[in-house]
Motif scaffolding. Structure first.
Motif, PDB file in Angstrom:
ATOM      1  N   HIS A   1      31.493  35.189 -14.356  1.00 54.67           N
ATOM      2  CA  HIS A   1      31.775  35.325 -15.885  1.00 54.67           C
ATOM      3  C   HIS A   1      30.387  35.287 -16.574  1.00 54.67           C
ATOM      4  CE1 HIS A   1      35.764  33.356 -14.657  1.00 54.67           C
ATOM      5  NE2 HIS A   1      36.139  34.039 -15.466  1.00 54.67           N
ATOM      6  N   ASP A   2      30.626  36.310 -17.527  1.00 54.19           N
ATOM      7  CA  ASP A   2      29.622  36.332 -18.519  1.00 54.19           C
ATOM      8  C   ASP A   2      29.244  35.069 -19.221  1.00 54.19           C
ATOM      9  OD1 ASP A   2      27.725  38.498 -20.033  1.00 54.19           O
ATOM     10  OD2 ASP A   2      28.583  37.156 -21.506  1.00 54.19           O
TER      11      ASP A   2
ATOM     12  N   VAL B   1      24.562  34.554 -14.120  1.00 49.26           N
ATOM     13  CA  VAL B   1      26.052  34.689 -14.216  1.00 49.26           C
ATOM     14  C   VAL B   1      26.740  33.325 -14.029  1.00 49.26           C
ATOM     15  CG1 VAL B   1      27.900  35.611 -13.025  1.00 49.26           C
ATOM     16  CG2 VAL B   1      25.943  37.118 -13.341  1.00 49.26           C
TER      17      VAL B   1
ATOM     18  N   LEU C   1      33.249  39.325 -14.942  1.00 47.67           N
ATOM     19  CA  LEU C   1      32.246  40.355 -14.451  1.00 47.67           C
ATOM     20  C   LEU C   1      32.853  40.974 -13.347  1.00 47.67           C
ATOM     21  CD1 LEU C   1      29.093  38.574 -15.389  1.00 47.67           C
ATOM     22  CD2 LEU C   1      30.150  40.471 -16.710  1.00 47.67           C
ATOM     23  N   TRP C   2      33.143  40.231 -12.040  1.00 45.16           N
ATOM     24  CA  TRP C   2      33.610  40.535 -11.083  1.00 45.16           C
ATOM     25  C   TRP C   2      34.478  39.489 -10.428  1.00 45.16           C
ATOM     26  CZ3 TRP C   2      32.250  37.010  -7.532  1.00 45.16           C
ATOM     27  CH2 TRP C   2      30.905  35.890  -8.129  1.00 45.16           C
TER      28      TRP C   2
END
Lengths: 107, 559
Positions: free
Chosen positions: B200-201, B181, B208-209
């Motif tokens: 982030h992906d 990540v 992502l969170w």
């Protein structure tokens, strides 16, 4: 009578002058706070910046008020436009602060 | 036969050298000096290199191999990365790939951000570095874009916007890649931003969170703010955390509460001025330790978080440590966040030490008088801290941390509470009156070799203008750092004796690295003055230091 009248008039004038001084001082102090909040990041605390990358505002002369206001409100080179962030009053306070500390204002 | 052998060799050689690096490469970065893949020269951010060709004896033969113009008058704070003979370097307006041996530019990708972006950048128009992973370079931008570039061409692979700069957000820090990540932080407590970290992906940039560092109303931690956390703000994450892949924990320093003025936010103000540990896959917080509760002094908890194995009471412990802005050197058990040691490493007057049982500072009368009655006091360290963002290094050989410390105090008073009660996001969040106090010695900074457990310096070297650069330690017995007056310097890591220096064209506020190629050791650093001290704090000693960014690489002179 006349003498007394003069004395009263003089007192009134002195009070008025003192009030104007105080108002100017307050304006300069407010300008200093606005400067610290918005300008010092690039122009440096106490208007001194070490790199010379940002304009040295102490170089501005008394007759450069329009240039100053225009640059602050609309931006200049790397400086963003402050119109909409700073009020007209705040820009005038900044000018008072800059002029109070200008190179040509030093005694 | 010949072509076949060549093909075979090539076939075998390629995977070892030119292939995109893997998770294992990131894990081993500190031990594989051919490349520098991570911010901090290793996930542990020790900034220690096992290389020793350049050492106490040979360093006198160190000379420039090349220099490259960054074509900018803004500060160069970025740490270079090295992969397969290419150096990658960032600045506020560009990302560059340079041939590591010749200094020739390979590609340059510029960044354009709206001019109003800088209205909410408090402390220098800079960028501190990138992350490399599987053929891509990841970085952030001042206007809070997170982007991925192709390492071969510099072409943008993806670009996502994180926040609104009108609300005061900015990004200056290097992201890291942890457990697949991309993790990055945010700046902007000085404008009332509600701080966060985000994942982030790597493939697409999809968020992502997001882990907020101060609570929303009624959330966990909101009990440490007034009014149930309705106005909790600050807690920026503007530097770069370190990662322990074995524990699968990322450690990140959390910044100051907003505004600086503490009168309208009575309480501990979690998780400001804390070190937190979280899972990179989910952003789940595992532990936190707060250094400065209810901080009035901008004693940001963001300084470098260095991992090491320290012998404490006869037992080797896995620790994470920080030379805190507030003047204490913290050593924590990195699995649990338990405080193991906290001693002042510079002059401190706001606390009489840290209670090891509770982890809380023992406030002095001065500190109490600020919180309770908004008194004007003289206090140390200043808002700049005992040290600042520029990372320390740690040598496992000497057991010492090498820190560019600051020797400045301040006269401080919070303005009346009314002046900070109705601040809006995006407005300056200060509300204090501060005048710096400079030391009588005339030396505003001291490079110190600090014992992490006692905070005491084994040696120290004073500087007129405080050094604002990272340090790097090597197995060659050297410590490298730079001065604001431009000297790039090497010191004996045991004694502090200056063994070598070279005058670069501008002040150094960068982060030195070292690497090897074809059996030769090189040292790389940026020159280019700027950053918050140079921009804001008048310093007559810097009157003749011109701006101008450049990247320098040094090697031992050949016969």
């Amino acid at each position: 009578m006349r003498k007394r009248f003069l004395a009263v008039a003089f007192c009134a004038l002195a009070t008025q002058a003192a009030a104007e001084d105080a108002a100017d001082k307050a304006k300069i102090e407010d300008g200093a706070t606005t400067y610290e909040n918005y300008c010092a990041t690039c122009h440096g605390m106490e208007l001194r910046n070490n790199t010379g990358v940002a304009f040295d505002l102490r170089r501005l002369h008394a007759d450069e008020h329009p240039r100053f206001v225009n640059s602050v409100l609309h931006g200049k080179q790397a400086m963003p436009a402050w119109d909409g962030t700073l009020t007209t009053d705040q820009v005038e306070e900044l000018w008072a602060y800059v002029r109070a500390n200008a190179n040509d204002a030093k005694k | 036969m010949r072509p076949l052998i060549a093909a075979l060799l090539l076939g075998f050689a390629l995977p070892a050298t030119a292939m995109a690096q893997s998770v294992a490469d990131l894990r081993n970065d500190a031990k594989t000096p051919g490349d520098v893949l991570t911010y901090g020269m290793g996930y542990n951010q020790q900034r220690f290199s096992p290389l020793k060709q350049i050492n106490r004896k040979t360093v006198k033969h160190l000379v420039p191999a090349w220099s490259y113009s960054m074509a900018s008058n803004y500060g160069e704070e970025s740490q270079a990365l090295v992969k397969d003979g290419v150096i990658y370097i960032t600045s506020h307006d560009k990302t560059v790939a340079v041939d590591a041996l010749t200094g020739k530019e390979i590609w340059k990708t510029t960044i354009e951000y709206p001019p109003e972006t800088t209205k909410t950048v408090c402390c220098g128009i800079v960028n501190r570095g990138a992350a490399l992973y599987e053929g891509r370079l990841y970085r952030t931008t001042l206007d809070t874009h997170v982007i991925a570039l192709d390492m071969k061409t510099g072409k943008e692979v993806w670009n996502v916007k994180s926040s609104d700069t009108a609300d005061g957000a900015a990004m200056t820090g290097a992201p890291i890649v942890a457990n697949g990540v991309l993790v990055n932080g945010i700046a902007g407590a000085e404008f009332g931003v509600r701080g966060f970290l985000e994942g982030h992906d790597l493939e697409t940039g999809k968020q992502l969170w997001r882990l907020y560092t101060v609570p929303g109303e009624g959330e966990k931690g909101s009990e440490t703010w007034p009014n149930g956390g309705a106005k909790a703000s600050g807690g920026s994450t503007w530097t770069t955390g370190s990662y322990d892949p074995d524990l699968d924990l990322v450690f990140w320093g959390i910044g100051n509460p907003a505004p600086w003025n503490p009168l309208d936010r009575k309480g501990d103000d979690l998780y400001t001025n804390s070190i937190i540990a979280f899972r990179p896959k989910t952003g789940e917080m595992v532990w936190h330790y707060q250094m400065s509760p209810n901080d009035p002094f901008d004693h940001d908890g963001v300084n470098a978080l260095v991992q090491a194995d320290l012998k404490i009471g006869g037992k080797v412990q896995k620790v994470v440590m920080q030379a805190g802005r507030n003047g204490f050197f913290y050593v924590l058990d990195r699995a649990t966040g338990k405080l193991l040691a906290a001693n002042n490493y510079v002059k401190v007057t706001w606390a009489n030490g840290i209670d090891l049982k509770t982890g809380r500072p023992n406030w002095t009368i001065d500190m109490k008088s600020v919180i309770e009655s908004a008194s004007k006091i003289s206090t140390w360290p200043s808002i700049s801290g005992g040290t600042n963002w520029f990372p320390m290094s740690y040598s496992p050989l000497t057991g010492l941390a090498y820190v560019n410390t600051l020797d400045m105090g301040m006269e401080y008073q919070p303005l009346p509470i009314e002046q900070v009660q109705n601040l809006k996001t995006g407005q300056p969040h200060y509300g204090v009156k501060i005048t710096n106090i400079y030391p009588e010695s005339g030396n505003r900074g001291i490079l110190k070799a600090i014992d992490p457990l006692s905070g005491k310096a084994k040696w120290q070297v004073p500087f007129k203008s405080a050094n604002w650069a990272g340090t790097m330690a090597t197995a060659g017995g050297l410590v490298f750092t730079g001065a604001l007056t431009g000297e790039f310097m090497a010191f004996d890591s045991e004694t502090g004796k200056m063994l070598w220096q070279f005058q670069t064209p501008s002040g150094i506020i960068g982060q030195p690295i070292t690497w090897e190629r074809n059996g030769k050791q090189y040292v790389t650093v940026t020159s280019g003055t700027g950053g918050v001290y140079v921009l804001k704090i008048p310093d007559a000693n810097l009157a003749h230091v011109p701006p101008g960014g450049s990247l320098w690489t040094f090697k031992l002179m050949e016969d």
